[in-house]
Design a protein around this motif. Sequence first.
Motif, PDB file in Angstrom:
ATOM      1  N   PRO A   1       7.118   1.877   2.736  1.00  0.00           N
ATOM      2  CA  PRO A   1       6.103   0.819   2.858  1.00  0.00           C
ATOM      3  C   PRO A   1       6.694  -0.517   3.304  1.00  0.00           C
ATOM      4  CG  PRO A   1       5.752   2.063   0.850  1.00  0.00           C
ATOM      5  CD  PRO A   1       7.083   2.512   1.401  1.00  0.00           C
TER       6      PRO A   1
ATOM      7  N   GLN B   1       0.810  -1.219   0.000  1.00  0.00           N
ATOM      8  CA  GLN B   1       0.000   0.000   0.000  1.00  0.00           C
ATOM      9  C   GLN B   1       0.852   1.282   0.000  1.00  0.00           C
ATOM     10  OE1 GLN B   1      -3.475  -0.247   2.668  1.00  0.00           O
ATOM     11  NE2 GLN B   1      -2.890  -2.363   3.108  1.00  0.00           N
TER      12      GLN B   1
ATOM     13  N   ASP C   1       0.645   4.071  -1.523  1.00  0.00           N
ATOM     14  CA  ASP C   1      -0.054   5.356  -1.585  1.00  0.00           C
ATOM     15  C   ASP C   1      -0.312   5.957  -0.204  1.00  0.00           C
ATOM     16  OD1 ASP C   1      -0.086   5.199  -4.316  1.00  0.00           O
ATOM     17  OD2 ASP C   1      -2.153   4.475  -4.451  1.00  0.00           O
ATOM     18  N   LYS C   2      -0.162   5.181   0.833  1.00  0.00           N
ATOM     19  CA  LYS C   2      -0.397   5.671   2.186  1.00  0.00           C
ATOM     20  C   LYS C   2       0.798   6.419   2.761  1.00  0.00           C
ATOM     21  CE  LYS C   2      -3.809   2.199   3.611  1.00  0.00           C
ATOM     22  NZ  LYS C   2      -4.140   1.168   4.641  1.00  0.00           N
ATOM     23  N   PHE C   3       1.928   6.454   2.041  1.00  0.00           N
ATOM     24  CA  PHE C   3       3.162   6.981   2.605  1.00  0.00           C
ATOM     25  C   PHE C   3       3.683   8.193   1.840  1.00  0.00           C
ATOM     26  CE2 PHE C   3       2.858   2.576   3.795  1.00  0.00           C
ATOM     27  CZ  PHE C   3       3.274   2.563   5.114  1.00  0.00           C
ATOM     28  N   ARG C   4       4.251   9.136   2.590  1.00  0.00           N
ATOM     29  CA  ARG C   4       5.053  10.209   2.020  1.00  0.00           C
ATOM     30  C   ARG C   4       6.500   9.717   2.018  1.00  0.00           C
ATOM     31  NH1 ARG C   4       2.528  12.174   6.279  1.00  0.00           N
ATOM     32  NH2 ARG C   4       4.515  12.598   7.335  1.00  0.00           N
TER      33      ARG C   4
ATOM     34  N   GLN D   1       4.623   8.894  10.583  1.00  0.00           N
ATOM     35  CA  GLN D   1       3.935   7.884   9.785  1.00  0.00           C
ATOM     36  C   GLN D   1       3.879   6.512  10.490  1.00  0.00           C
ATOM     37  OE1 GLN D   1       4.369   8.392   5.337  1.00  0.00           O
ATOM     38  NE2 GLN D   1       6.313   9.340   5.957  1.00  0.00           N
TER      39      GLN D   1
ATOM     40  N   HIS E   1       5.337  -2.466   7.020  1.00  0.00           N
ATOM     41  CA  HIS E   1       4.359  -3.558   6.972  1.00  0.00           C
ATOM     42  C   HIS E   1       4.321  -4.297   8.314  1.00  0.00           C
ATOM     43  CE1 HIS E   1       2.349  -7.303   5.833  1.00  0.00           C
ATOM     44  NE2 HIS E   1       1.814  -6.594   4.855  1.00  0.00           N
TER      45      HIS E   1
END
Length: 250
Positions: free
Chosen positions: A100, A16, A18-21, A128, A104
């Motif tokens: 990412p 995933q 897209d959840k991270f900068r 994050q 996890h």
Amino acid sequence: MTNAKTLGQAFDVLLQPDKFRDYGPNGLQVEGDREVKLLVSGVTASRALIEAAIEAQADAIFVHHGLFWRGQDGRIVGWMRERLRLLLTHGIHLFAYHLPLDAHPELGNNAQLGRLLGWQADGRFGDQDLGFLGVSTQPWSRPQALADHVSAVLSRPVTCVGDMGQQVRRVAWCTGGAQGYFEAAIAQGVDAFITGEISEPQAHLARETGVAFLACGHHATERYGAPAVAARVAQDLGLQHRFIDIDNPA
């Protein structure tokens, strides 16, 4: 057989991104020209890893540290040209996932390091939520005993700074270059913080707060997420997988 699109989708579903900068692009960084039968994983997309993957007749490489980072020189010269030349000449796909892969909860670098060292994670902290919090299943009476345990498991020297008389029960950890997370870890009330590297300010903070700081090696703490993720995806897609560890003293 599996193509690069299918493989990339499998990685994306699991990690995933897209959840991270992040500091660079996650996913397919270099497109090859072949179907994937053998997936090689490693820590860094170095020339040595690429050459080893070519020798193994790999079709795709999966790494934590890819080729492209925010703010780097965009010219394809020198070492960058050579790495790209090898990948493109041999038609090998390169996939890279940075934050990412750290985050996890089961297969990431932090989760795998905690499992290896015998820590039970029960919380997250830091930017994050990359850092992990937990309790050792074998409480260490002193920081040096913990450092000796980590050194034996990771097969490398560990730098340990702090109150050597402090009992260690609760720990925080974040793999790689996460020394900047130390103050956030201290605020969580832990007895020790484990990461890959130490910079000048952290030694003083460890001495002044009594929280032990263990620097265990950037590469050494991040050897475990990439093969865990790659093995899972390879199993799901019916691919062969091989982890190639290119030693790095950093």
